[in-house]
Design a protein around this motif. Structure first.
Motif, PDB file in Angstrom:
ATOM      1  N   UNK A  99     -12.809   1.783   8.783  1.00 19.34           N
ATOM      2  CA  UNK A  99     -12.596   1.573   7.348  1.00 19.34           C
ATOM      3  C   UNK A  99     -13.875   1.699   6.536  1.00 19.34           C
ATOM      4  N   UNK A 100     -15.012   1.872   7.215  1.00 18.05           N
ATOM      5  CA  UNK A 100     -16.279   2.050   6.510  1.00 18.05           C
ATOM      6  C   UNK A 100     -16.867   0.777   5.939  1.00 18.05           C
ATOM      7  N   UNK A 101     -16.508  -0.384   6.498  1.00 16.21           N
ATOM      8  CA  UNK A 101     -17.031  -1.661   5.974  1.00 16.21           C
ATOM      9  C   UNK A 101     -17.751  -2.463   7.057  1.00 16.21           C
ATOM     10  N   UNK A 102     -18.166  -1.801   8.130  1.00 16.86           N
ATOM     11  CA  UNK A 102     -18.807  -2.509   9.225  1.00 16.86           C
ATOM     12  C   UNK A 102     -20.085  -3.211   8.771  1.00 16.86           C
ATOM     13  N   UNK A 103     -20.878  -2.565   7.957  1.00 16.25           N
ATOM     14  CA  UNK A 103     -22.128  -3.178   7.510  1.00 16.25           C
ATOM     15  C   UNK A 103     -21.881  -4.434   6.687  1.00 16.25           C
TER      16      UNK A 103
ATOM     17  N   UNK B  61       0.844  -1.195   0.000  1.00 17.35           N
ATOM     18  CA  UNK B  61       0.000   0.000   0.000  1.00 17.35           C
ATOM     19  C   UNK B  61       0.880   1.244   0.000  1.00 17.35           C
ATOM     20  N   UNK B  62       0.516   2.199  -0.843  1.00 16.40           N
ATOM     21  CA  UNK B  62       1.200   3.487  -0.873  1.00 16.40           C
ATOM     22  C   UNK B  62       0.152   4.585  -0.848  1.00 16.40           C
ATOM     23  N   UNK B  63       0.582   5.810  -0.619  1.00 12.42           N
ATOM     24  CA  UNK B  63      -0.336   6.942  -0.552  1.00 12.42           C
ATOM     25  C   UNK B  63      -0.897   7.317  -1.911  1.00 12.42           C
ATOM     26  N   UNK B  64      -1.956   8.103  -1.911  1.00 15.42           N
ATOM     27  CA  UNK B  64      -2.612   8.473  -3.177  1.00 15.42           C
ATOM     28  C   UNK B  64      -1.739   9.267  -4.130  1.00 15.42           C
ATOM     29  N   UNK B  65      -0.742   9.981  -3.595  1.00 16.33           N
ATOM     30  CA  UNK B  65       0.129  10.800  -4.440  1.00 16.33           C
ATOM     31  C   UNK B  65       1.560  10.296  -4.465  1.00 16.33           C
ATOM     32  N   UNK B  66       1.830   9.164  -3.815  1.00 16.61           N
ATOM     33  CA  UNK B  66       3.185   8.627  -3.784  1.00 16.61           C
ATOM     34  C   UNK B  66       3.606   8.120  -5.159  1.00 16.61           C
ATOM     35  N   UNK B  67       4.912   8.216  -5.408  1.00 16.25           N
ATOM     36  CA  UNK B  67       5.470   7.701  -6.654  1.00 16.25           C
ATOM     37  C   UNK B  67       5.272   6.194  -6.728  1.00 16.25           C
TER      38      UNK B  67
ATOM     39  N   UNK C 128      -3.791   3.653  -0.935  1.00 15.27           N
ATOM     40  CA  UNK C 128      -4.636   3.874   0.231  1.00 15.27           C
ATOM     41  C   UNK C 128      -4.706   5.368   0.510  1.00 15.27           C
ATOM     42  N   UNK C 129      -5.881   5.834   0.900  1.00 14.74           N
ATOM     43  CA  UNK C 129      -5.988   7.204   1.400  1.00 14.74           C
ATOM     44  C   UNK C 129      -5.112   7.333   2.637  1.00 14.74           C
ATOM     45  N   UNK C 130      -4.624   8.539   2.894  1.00 15.26           N
ATOM     46  CA  UNK C 130      -3.682   8.749   3.991  1.00 15.26           C
ATOM     47  C   UNK C 130      -4.208   8.226   5.323  1.00 15.26           C
ATOM     48  N   UNK C 131      -5.489   8.420   5.604  1.00 15.17           N
ATOM     49  CA  UNK C 131      -6.025   7.987   6.899  1.00 15.17           C
ATOM     50  C   UNK C 131      -6.014   6.469   7.023  1.00 15.17           C
ATOM     51  N   UNK C 132      -6.141   5.759   5.913  1.00 17.73           N
ATOM     52  CA  UNK C 132      -6.073   4.303   5.954  1.00 17.73           C
ATOM     53  C   UNK C 132      -4.628   3.806   5.972  1.00 17.73           C
ATOM     54  N   UNK C 133      -3.732   4.570   5.358  1.00 18.49           N
ATOM     55  CA  UNK C 133      -2.327   4.169   5.284  1.00 18.49           C
ATOM     56  C   UNK C 133      -1.640   4.291   6.640  1.00 18.49           C
ATOM     57  N   UNK C 134      -2.109   5.184   7.477  1.00 20.90           N
ATOM     58  CA  UNK C 134      -1.471   5.405   8.777  1.00 20.90           C
ATOM     59  C   UNK C 134      -2.045   4.521   9.879  1.00 20.90           C
ATOM     60  N   UNK C 135      -3.184   3.921   9.632  1.00 21.60           N
ATOM     61  CA  UNK C 135      -3.905   3.182  10.674  1.00 21.60           C
ATOM     62  C   UNK C 135      -3.454   1.723  10.752  1.00 21.60           C
ATOM     63  N   UNK C 136      -3.174   1.259  11.956  1.00 21.58           N
ATOM     64  CA  UNK C 136      -2.934  -0.168  12.174  1.00 21.58           C
ATOM     65  C   UNK C 136      -1.628  -0.712  11.646  1.00 21.58           C
ATOM     66  N   UNK C 137      -0.609   0.139  11.531  1.00 26.77           N
ATOM     67  CA  UNK C 137       0.684  -0.312  10.997  1.00 26.77           C
ATOM     68  C   UNK C 137       1.540  -0.880  12.124  1.00 26.77           C
TER      69      UNK C 137
END
Length: 215
Positions: free
Chosen positions: A198-202, A110-116, A130-139
C-alpha cells in the motif's frame, strides 16, 4: 362394459407467491426487486405484501421479511446489495473486525476510480475511491444475514487506515493496529506486507516496531 379410468401422475400445485417470497427472503436475508422477480415472484405481489406488512422495503427496490431480526452488521448487508461492486473498508471494516471502538454512522465503501458513485437514500454511505490494485487486494467475503459481503481483511484494513489517515484519523489507525496485534487477528508480517504493497510502510513501521518490541 365398465369404462376404464386412466390414472395419471398428478403434479403438485405451485406454492402461493407469498410462500415463495417468504422462503426466498429467509434464504437471502435481503434481496433486490430484480432478484425477486427472477425467482418468479411478481412486483405486484411484493407491493401487496409490503402494504400488508409482510415484507419491509429498506430502500428503493430492496426488501426483507418484516419479522427478520437484524444483526449488528445489518447496514453492511444492505450496502452490499446496493453497491454490488463495492468493498466495505476503513472504519466500517475496522468495526466489523472488532479492532476499533469507533461506531461509524455511515458505511464506508470502497469503489473503483471510474465506478458509478451510488446515490441512495439508505443506508448512508461514505464512498472512498481506491485504485484498482488496492481494490482487489485483501478482500474477504463474509456472510451477513445471508448476504455475501465483501470486506477488506484485518491487515489490509490497517494498512488502508494509515494510507487514508487524513480521512480516518491517525488516532483511529494507531489504536486499531495495536488492538489487532493484541487480539492476534493479524501478524506483524501480514501487516508489514500489506503496508509495503500500500506504500505506507515508512509511516506504519515505527508503530509496528514499538508495539512488537516486547514480544
Amino acid at each position: 362394459m365398465k369404462a376404464q379410468v386412466t390414472r395419471g401422475t398428478v403434479s403438485a400445485e405451485p406454492r402461493p407467491q407469498r410462500e415463495q417470497l417468504a422462503a426466498f427472503l429467509r434464504e437471502r436475508g435481503i434481496a433486490r426487486l430484480a432478484e425477486i422477480r427472477r425467482a418468479g415472484i411478481t412486483a405486484a405481489t411484493v407491493s401487496r405484501l409490503e402494504r400488508e406488512g409482510f415484507v419491509t422495503r429498506l430502500g428503493r427496490g430492496l426488501y426483507q421479511l418484516a419479522d427478520a431480526a437484524p444483526e449488528g452488521n445489518h447496514s453492511l448487508a444492505e450496502a452490499a446489495k446496493r453497491v454490488p461492486k463495492g468493498v466495505v473498508c476503513l472504519v466500517s471494516a475496522l468495526a466489523f473486525h472488532g479492532i476499533t471502538d469507533q461506531m461509524p454512522r455511515r458505511v464506508w465503501i470502497a469503489i473503483g476510480p471510474k465506478d458509478w458513485k451510488p446515490q441512495i437514500d439508505y443506508p448512508p454511505l461514505r464512498i472512498v475511491r481506491f485504485a484498482d490494485k488496492f481494490l482487489r487486494d485483501g478482500v474477504e467475503t463474509h456472510d451477513v444475514e445471508g448476504v455475501s459481503v465483501p470486506i477488506f481483511g484485518v491487515a489490509k484494513t490497517i494498512a488502508d487506515a494509515f494510507r487514508h489517515r487524513r480521512s480516518v484519523g491517525i488516532d483511529v489507525a494507531v489504536p486499531a493496529l495495536k488492538e489487532a496485534l493484541r487480539q492476534r487477528k493479524a501478524t506483524p508480517s501480514e501487516i508489514s506486507a500489506c503496508a509495503m504493497r500500500s506504500g505506507v510502510w515508512n509511516t506504519l513501521r515505527p508503530y509496528l516496531e514499538a508495539f512488537t518490541a516486547d514480544g
